[in-house]
Design an enzyme around this catalytic site. Structure first.
Site, PDB file in Angstrom:
ATOM      1  CE  LYS A 146      -4.652  -1.939   0.979  1.00  0.00           C
ATOM      2  NZ  LYS A 146      -5.781  -1.885   1.829  1.00  0.00           N
ATOM      3  CE  LYS A 161      -8.412  -8.878  -3.142  1.00  0.00           C
ATOM      4  NZ  LYS A 161      -8.738  -8.422  -1.611  1.00  0.00           N
ATOM      5  CE  LYS A 171     -15.259  -4.084   0.339  1.00  0.00           C
ATOM      6  NZ  LYS A 171     -13.745  -3.969   1.148  1.00  0.00           N
TER       7      LYS A 171
HETATM    8  P1  ATP Z   1     -10.599  -2.824  -1.080  1.00  0.00           P
HETATM    9  O1  ATP Z   1      -9.991  -3.412  -2.351  1.00  0.00           O
HETATM   10  O2  ATP Z   1     -10.819  -1.917  -0.314  1.00  0.00           O
HETATM   11  O3  ATP Z   1      -8.666  -4.367  -0.757  1.00  0.00           O
HETATM   12  P2  ATP Z   1     -11.584  -5.785  -1.537  1.00  0.00           P
HETATM   13  O4  ATP Z   1     -12.497  -6.051  -2.165  1.00  0.00           O
HETATM   14  O5  ATP Z   1      -9.918  -6.506  -1.853  1.00  0.00           O
HETATM   15  O6  ATP Z   1     -11.156  -3.853  -1.446  1.00  0.00           O
HETATM   16  P3  ATP Z   1     -11.559  -6.379   1.758  1.00  0.00           P
HETATM   17  O7  ATP Z   1     -12.221  -5.671   2.117  1.00  0.00           O
HETATM   18  O8  ATP Z   1      -9.972  -6.379   1.614  1.00  0.00           O
HETATM   19  O9  ATP Z   1     -12.007  -6.553   0.087  1.00  0.00           O
HETATM   20  O10 ATP Z   1     -12.004  -8.100   2.307  1.00  0.00           O
HETATM   21  C1  ATP Z   1     -12.948  -8.460   2.390  1.00  0.00           C
HETATM   22  C2  ATP Z   1     -13.096 -10.227   2.087  1.00  0.00           C
HETATM   23  O11 ATP Z   1     -13.249 -10.914   1.122  1.00  0.00           O
HETATM   24  C3  ATP Z   1     -11.870 -11.184   2.838  1.00  0.00           C
HETATM   25  O12 ATP Z   1     -12.616 -11.960   3.236  1.00  0.00           O
HETATM   26  C4  ATP Z   1     -10.993 -11.221   1.594  1.00  0.00           C
HETATM   27  O13 ATP Z   1     -10.044 -12.121   2.039  1.00  0.00           O
HETATM   28  C5  ATP Z   1     -12.463 -11.296   0.803  1.00  0.00           C
HETATM   29  N1  ATP Z   1     -11.907 -10.508  -0.324  1.00  0.00           N
HETATM   30  C6  ATP Z   1     -11.581 -10.159  -1.387  1.00  0.00           C
HETATM   31  N2  ATP Z   1     -11.707  -9.575  -2.223  1.00  0.00           N
HETATM   32  C7  ATP Z   1     -11.936 -11.343  -2.499  1.00  0.00           C
HETATM   33  C8  ATP Z   1     -11.839 -12.298  -3.916  1.00  0.00           C
HETATM   34  N3  ATP Z   1     -11.697 -11.518  -5.009  1.00  0.00           N
HETATM   35  N4  ATP Z   1     -12.643 -13.258  -4.190  1.00  0.00           N
HETATM   36  C9  ATP Z   1     -12.851 -14.168  -2.519  1.00  0.00           C
HETATM   37  N5  ATP Z   1     -12.694 -13.519  -1.479  1.00  0.00           N
HETATM   38  C10 ATP Z   1     -12.251 -11.500  -1.356  1.00  0.00           C
END
Ligand code: ATP
Ligand code: LTN
Length: 334
Positions: free
Chosen positions: A116, A198, A201
């Site tokens: 980050k 991956k 969001k």
């Molecule tokens: P950001 O983009 O803000 O980092 P994010 O979409 O990566 O957000 P997080 O808030 O970091 O999501 O994670 C919330 C939960 O969702 C965590 O348990 C994470 O492991 C799961 N998660 C996030 N992205 C994925 C994905 N693409 N596939 C499966 N699980 C996911």
């Protein structure tokens, strides 16, 4: 809600945008299943989200939405404890104590911090650096047995165990050591436009992610433009990340195995395949979208649920926090 014999599950999600299909299939859907078997505590990690600077009004809105999304995804406040992190002041207080139990060296080794800070060189704030200490506090306050997190968070969980072990050793047995929890049904969903990274969001390309609030038309369109390959054969393979990702999604939604999916689409083109996957996803997400819209109309209900969650969470966390304060030698107010 609470049952002494049941193990405690705890997890948090940041209010950094509308949940994606990845968040849902990889995390929140399993949180719903776990409610039947465990004492589950789920929270919106709004304090963690402060490491990113956004418009305050937007943050408030995203926090409200994230809370409503959890409920719309089937997290039931009769069965689970659901709350907003900052509504329970114990988190901030415990966070500071955990800061003082964390070493500069170990925090410097956290890959999330390195990633980050490389990505946002203009805002390497102290919160980003001590993020894992706040997270350790979140977990240890509730004496959680299991913490369901994705691969990106396992280092933070390991860190939590290290801090807890050290604290127990220095001050006497205080914390339960939490373990990671990896639900069998949890799928790792990749970006529809770059299937080697991956789905996330915060991705700025809207075509790459399915938001769980996307309507049917949008979902079908995004799947139609998903990146695949030129082989025109629905087959699960490492060298076919696009098609394999669509198969993973389809399997997670329908419960079908990869072999069953390959048989279902034998001799068919990607066009048919994408349309079927898109439809299955749209059908799965429709009730969530409808429930979310209903909940967002009922602000009083949401506020009442947040208040109940905050009170209950504070009650539980306060027990550990008081013990911790005694252990480290803070004079307790009478
Ligand atoms: P950001 O983009 O803000 O980092 P994010 O979409 O990566 O957000 P997080 O808030 O970091 O999501 O994670 C919330 C939960 O969702 C965590 O348990 C994470 O492991 C799961 N998660 C996030 N992205 C994925 C994905 N693409 N596939 C499966 N699980 C996911
Ligand atoms: N860092 C996590 C969110 C989070 C969390 C927690 C998860 C904050 N505190 C405690 C589990 C337990 C994330 O970004 N997914």
């Amino acid at each position: 809600m609470e049952n002494e014999a049941k193990k405690i599950i705890l997890s948090g999600i940041q209010p950094t945008g509308v949940f994606t299909l990845g968040n849902y299939l990889g995390a929140v859907r399993s949180w719903k299943t776990m409610q039947e078997q465990y004492n589950c505590y789920y929270f919106i990690a709004d304090l963690h989200s402060l490491t990113i600077h956004i418009d305050p009004q937007k943050r408030r809105q995203q926090t409200r939405e994230a809370f409503a999304l959890l409920l719309a995804c089937g997290i039931d406040t009769e069965k689970s404890l659901v709350f907003v992190q900052s509504h329970n002041k114990c988190h901030a207080e415990m966070g500071w104590i955990m800061d003082c139990c964390s070493q500069f060296g170990e925090l410097s080794r956290m890959t999330q911090f390195k990633d980050k800070s490389a990505k946002h060189p203009d805002n390497i704030n102290a919160g980003l650096f001590t993020y894992p200490a706040l997270m350790a506090g979140d977990i240890l306050l509730y004496q959680a047995d299991y913490v369901p997190v994705g691969a990106d968070q396992t280092q933070h969980l390991e860190f939590t165990r290290d801090v807890a072990t050290r604290f127990n050793h220095t001050y006497g047995e205080t914390f339960k050591l939490p373990e990671g929890y990896f639900p069998k049904a949890g799928a790792r969903v990749m970006s529809l436009q770059d299937p080697t990274s991956k789905m996330s969001k915060s991705d700025t390309n809207p075509k790459a992610t399915i938001s769980i609030l996307d309507d049917e038309k949008t979902i079908l369109k995004k799947f139609k433009s998903a990146v695949t390959d030129s082989e025109a054969c629905v087959r699960y393979s490492e060298d076919k990340p696009g098609v394999s990702n669509l198969m993973t999604i389809y399997s997670a939604v329908t419960g079908k195995t990869m072999a069953e999916i390959e048989a279902e689409f034998a001799g068919k083109g990607y066009g048919d395949f994408k349309a079927v996957v898109g439809q299955a996803v749209a059908d799965e997400l429709r009730p969530i979208r409808e429930d979310f819209a209903r909940l967002m109309q009922d602000r009083a209900y949401l506020e009442e649920e947040m208040k109940k969650g905050a009170e209950h969470a504070t009650y539980i966390a306060n027990k550990t926090l008081t013990k911790v304060k005694k252990r480290v030698g803070l004079l307790l107010e009478k």
